[in-house]
Write an enzyme that holds these catalytic residues in place. Structure first.
Site, PDB file in Angstrom:
ATOM      1  N   HIS A 261       3.032  -5.053  40.962  1.00  0.00           N
ATOM      2  CA  HIS A 261       4.417  -4.992  40.528  1.00  0.00           C
ATOM      3  C   HIS A 261       4.667  -3.726  39.717  1.00  0.00           C
ATOM      4  CE1 HIS A 261       5.481  -9.550  41.021  1.00  0.00           C
ATOM      5  NE2 HIS A 261       4.980  -8.993  42.124  1.00  0.00           N
ATOM      6  N   GLU A 263       6.111  -3.259  36.734  1.00  0.00           N
ATOM      7  CA  GLU A 263       5.716  -3.346  35.324  1.00  0.00           C
ATOM      8  C   GLU A 263       4.194  -3.225  35.184  1.00  0.00           C
ATOM      9  OE1 GLU A 263       9.100  -6.402  35.966  1.00  0.00           O
ATOM     10  OE2 GLU A 263       7.419  -5.540  37.087  1.00  0.00           O
ATOM     11  N   CYS A 289       8.091 -10.875  36.307  1.00  0.00           N
ATOM     12  CA  CYS A 289       7.523 -12.150  36.731  1.00  0.00           C
ATOM     13  C   CYS A 289       6.612 -12.666  35.621  1.00  0.00           C
ATOM     14  CB  CYS A 289       6.760 -11.986  38.032  1.00  0.00           C
ATOM     15  SG  CYS A 289       5.203 -11.075  37.848  1.00  0.00           S
ATOM     16  N   CYS A 292       3.400 -10.348  35.023  1.00  0.00           N
ATOM     17  CA  CYS A 292       3.776  -9.120  34.322  1.00  0.00           C
ATOM     18  C   CYS A 292       4.199  -9.414  32.887  1.00  0.00           C
ATOM     19  CB  CYS A 292       4.899  -8.404  35.067  1.00  0.00           C
ATOM     20  SG  CYS A 292       4.363  -7.637  36.620  1.00  0.00           S
TER      21      CYS A 292
END
Length: 338
Positions: A261, A263, A289, A292
């Site tokens: 992801h 992040e 999410c 993260c």
């Protein structure tokens, strides 16, 4: 900045456009769209036909159609003057930009008629009664998609009186321009960094969704990241991630996804280069999410600013709040240059 011009025939909008053009403004007109359309149709460019064509286009495609076509041409790095704004819906299109300023150019009725008469264009009214009839036709209409000049003028931010010599018009235009330029037209810091994140997202190689994160400390970007397969692994867009390339249903088969992801990548990039992100702010195009979120908490980030809600937001939000991390959603209501 974008200076929009509205006003009655002969008020002097063309002179204001010329003045701004000489000072570096790019000149556009909603009538440009009509002239282009008339050329495509092989029709003569007359006032009556352009009015008829404009009304027809608005009826077929909505009152804002001409403004939408001009708006799509705007470069956020340039200054513009836009003439022939004649419907309130057109004003609302340009209001999407915080740097739009609508100027009503105004002059006495008989003076405007005399200017048209001296101008001597073929389709300009030659007698005062015809001038009044044309003015009434353009001022208002029972059909909302037609020209609604009176309603448009009522939306102007400022009125420029043009009943005197040309040099007075230029001085008034200059004062309006300088006064407006004092306003804060730039994006604020949140919009600035989130706008940069939206640009970073274009580097994503994920075929399912493009997301990016920017980590900022003391108003300085210290790390960026976008979603995609790990370093040294075949890109998602080249077949590197089986879940994405199988076009799995959103939220399903997450255990097959090889993409990191945004992040996650921003945080690990900082670690890879030995950059501390303690007490920083993370800007992300999507809310984080749960995985993260845990990385954000443990890395010492103190604030998260995001644009769009991710599906699993609530659990992640509660965890961030419990950890004392501020989380804010920033809808980008203004057009941010990206």
């Amino acid at each position: 900045m974008i200076i929009g011009l509205t006003g009655k025939n002969g008020a002097g909008k063309g002179e204001v456009t010329k003045f701004l053009s000489e000072r570096g403004f790019q000149c556009l007109s909603l009538s440009d769209v009509l002239r282009e359309e008339a050329g495509r149709l092989g029709k003569p460019v007359t006032r009556d036909f352009l009015v008829e064509l404009g009304n027809r286009l608005r009826k077929e495609s909505g009152a804002s159609v001409l403004a939408e076509r001009i708006f799509a041409r705007l470069d956020p790095e340039k200054n513009y003057t836009i003439d022939s704004i004649r419907n309130p819906a057109e004003v609302q299109v340009f209001r999407r930009r915080r740097d739009f300023y609508l100027v009503n150019v105004q002059a006495p009725q008989k003076l405007r008629f005399e200017r048209l008469r001296q101008r001597g264009r073929e389709n300009d009214p030659k007698v005062f009664d015809d001038f009044l009839a044309l003015e009434a036709k353009e001022a208002a209409s029972a059909e909302t998609n037609n020209q609604q000049l009176d309603q448009t003028i009522a939306l102007a931010d400022v009125t420029l009186e043009n009943g005197g010599p040309l040099k007075d018009l230029h001085e008034k235009a200059k004062r309006i321009l300088l006064e407006y330029s004092k306003k804060e037209l730039r994006p604020d810091w949140d919009e600035y960094f989130l706008g940069i994140a939206k640009m970073v997202a274009l580097r994503s190689n994920c075929i399912k969704r493009k997301v990016a994160a920017v980590i900022v400390k003391d108003r300085r970007i210290i790390s960026t990241g976008y979603n995609g397969t790990p370093r040294g692994v075949q890109n998602c867009s080249e077949g590197g991630c089986p879940r994405c390339n199988n076009l799995s249903v959103s939220g399903k088969n997450l255990d097959e996804c090889l993409c990191s992801h945004a992040e996650e990548n921003a945080i690990t990039q900082a670690a890879y280069h030995g950059v501390t992100i303690k007490d920083s702010t993370l800007y992300s195009t999507f809310s984080p999410c749960l995985i993260c979120t845990k990385m954000i908490i443990n890395s010492g980030i103190r604030e998260v600013v995001y644009n769009v809600d991710y599906d699993l937001l609530e659990t992640a939000r509660k965890l961030l709040q419990e950890a004392g991390i501020q989380i804010r959603r920033l809808p980008l209501t203004q057009t941010v240059p990206v």
